[in-house]
Design an enzyme around this catalytic site. Structure first.
Site: not given
Ligand code: NDP
Length: 497
Positions: A195, A270, A304, A400
């Site tokens: 996904k 991660e 990240c 972050e």
């Molecule tokens: P999320 O953790 O919400 O999203 C990452 C993935 O998880 C997306 O595919 C998302 O779907 C999915 N997801 C969201 N909620 C669920 C759930 N309940 N169960 C399973 N999968 C889920 O990150 P965001 O995109 O909202 O970013 C928010 C913050 O997260 C950023 O500001 C940053 O601080 C941090 N972040 C960190 C990352 C890293 O590399 N460590 C990467 C991205 C974000 P959907 O497409 O709907 O969002």
């Protein structure tokens, strides 16, 4: 500066991909989502709609998991491929990425707001290298014989693929994360339902098609774009999924770990970071300042492992801050497809708002803020920003931010800075800049982070494990360690009578 994707000539392959009817990719076929629901995909640089993605839900996830389970049957084409053949398929997937490298880079610019050169040189190249690296592994996954005191018994261990993997990825590295997650899972012999982020679905869907053309049997890799709360959650909850591998926020990672625990599902996380980067007084300041700024500002801080917490020895603090201001002033924001663009947008409006709130809060709390040039456009830009005169307990030094925002903090003493650097709920990456080898060794031992850089920042390698300590996650992507995460160990006892 005005921005518009309309005025940019897209390559024919990218224009074709963006014009495809919204689809999920299941059992080797592009199909509409069962519900018929769709989601708009926006170009973050100008806010224009560039495409429409299928919004898969639990029913689509169920279809995809069933396909992945069939492909995992012991008698299936995939499970009966020899390790050499499995490796060749992975190699051809890596080649297919490189055959379409420029187009993949363009897609990543449009979906994720990347700068073209970085998308081509880092994201696409690394995704291909991940497949090429893991292509060498299927022939090297071995068990062992076990010395036993039981007479007439032979014991051996075998490595089994963990089964059906649910991969959930973030928007910051859509294609690259496919390499990080899918390549080791396929090398181990697993099947997958991916996904991707709803913001950035295009490259993963294309990759899945290319993988089938490269010889991956239908059903081995399925892609269901959709919302995290629906498709993502359904994947975590599905009893047909044996393991979840996730990259994203710490908050969602915790939620996934809680839900997966109900079925004792294997989980690799991660997650976020607030990585500390320390410039000691004896450092090569030219390299330290350029490396620290480069590590933070590329992809507009949306990485990240961004070195977003910079500790600088007080004796060089002011000149480092002044040089950082110069770098922020000189970074040219713009659309990632335009020549000369150095700073792209944030991925969406809510990330832009979140980053802006962080900077406003820092100002309210008494920090000094220096901002570089902005772009007046409909896109989701935030200027390169340097925060100084801050304290360790401010949100800008602990949370972050995920934007082009660097918080600089002075220090006086080595023990003190190592303690402060390590005082974080995260532990993804850390860095030090010094010419003193003894100090470098002492610091790398003291810093509790999954990756520690000395006199550099930001490189990753498919052979080098990547992951976090503490709330930055558990398990590892890349390298042999990641492969272990997709394998089970089975002890086989044979009684000779
Ligand atoms: P999320 O953790 O919400 O999203 C990452 C993935 O998880 C997306 O595919 C998302 O779907 C999915 N997801 C969201 N909620 C669920 C759930 N309940 N169960 C399973 N999968 C889920 O990150 P965001 O995109 O909202 O970013 C928010 C913050 O997260 C950023 O500001 C940053 O601080 C941090 N972040 C960190 C990352 C890293 O590399 N460590 C990467 C991205 C974000 P959907 O497409 O709907 O969002």
């Amino acid at each position: 500066m005005t921005l518009s994707t309309d005025t940019r000539a897209l390559s024919p392959a990218v224009a074709t991909r963006l014009a495809l009817p919204p689809h999920v990719f299941i059992d080797g076929q592009a199909l509409p989502a069962l519900s018929g629901q769709t989601l708009p995909v926006l170009d973050p640089a100008d806010g224009h709609r560039i495409g429409t993605a299928a919004c898969g839900d639990a029913a689509d996830v169920d279809r995809a998991v069933r396909a992945a389970r069939r492909a995992f049957d012991p008698a299936s084409e995939w499970r009966t491929l020899t390790p050499i053949e499995r490796g060749k398929v992975l190699h051809r997937i890596g080649d297919a990425i490189l055959d379409h490298a420029d187009e993949f880079a363009e897609l990543e610019v449009l979906d994720a707001g990347k700068v073209r050169a970085a998308a081509r040189g880092i994201d696409v190249d690394f995704a291909a290298r991940s497949f090429h690296y893991f292509a060498g592994w299927p022939t090297k996954i071995v068990g062992s014989t076990v010395p036993t005191s039981h007479p007439g018994v032979h014991i051996a261990t075998e490595k089994d693929p963990v089964g059906v993997v649910g991969a959930i990825t973030a928007w910051n590295f859509p294609l690259l994360l496919c390499g990080w997650k899918l390549a080791p899972a396929l090398a181990a012999g697993c099947t997958i339902v991916l996904k991707p982020s709803e913001e950035t679905p295009h490259s993963a869907l294309w990759l899945a098609e290319l993988a089938v053309e490269a010889g991956l049997p239908a059903g081995v890799l399925n892609v269901v774009p959709g919302r995290g709360q629906e498709a993502g959650q359904a994947l975590v909850d599905h009893p047909g999924v044996d393991k979840i591998t996730f990259t994203g926020s710490t908050a969602v990672g915790k939620e996934i770990a809680r839900r997966a625990a109900d079925q004792v599902k294997r989980v690799t996380l991660e997650l976020g970071g607030k990585s500390a980067n320390i410039i000691f007084a004896d450092a090569d300041l030219d390299a330290a300042v350029a490396g620290s700024a480069g590590g933070l500002f590329w992809h507009s801080g949306q990485t990240c492992s961004a070195p977003s917490r910079l500790y600088v020895h007080r004796s060089v603090h002011d000149q480092v801050v002044e040089r950082l201001h110069g770098i922020a002033d000189g970074l040219r924001p713009g659309h990632g497809l335009d020549e000369g663009t150095e700073l792209g947008p944030l991925v969406n409006a809510s990330q832009k708002a979140k980053v802006g709130q962080h900077v406003s809060l820092a100002v309210e709390q008494g920090a000094s803020v220096h901002v570089g040039p902005d772009v007046s456009a409909d896109g989701f830009f935030h200027p390169a920003t340097i925060i100084s005169d801050a304290r360790d307990d401010m949100a800008c030094a602990t949370e972050e931010i995920f934007g082009p925002v660097l918080t600089v903090l002075p220090f006086d003493d080595t023990d003190e800075v190592l303690r402060r650097a390590d005082d974080s709920e995260y532990g993804l990456a850390a860095g030090i800049w010094t010419r003193d080898v003894s100090l470098a060794h002492r610091a790398t031992r003291a810093l509790r982070a999954g990756t520690v850089y000395v006199n550099g920042w930001g490189l990753t390698d498919p052979a080098a494990p990547f992951g976090g300590y503490r709330q930055s996650g558990y398990g590892r992507d890349l390298g042999p360690d990641s492969l272990e995460g997709y394998l089970e160990t089975k002890s086989v006892w044979t009684f000779h009578g």
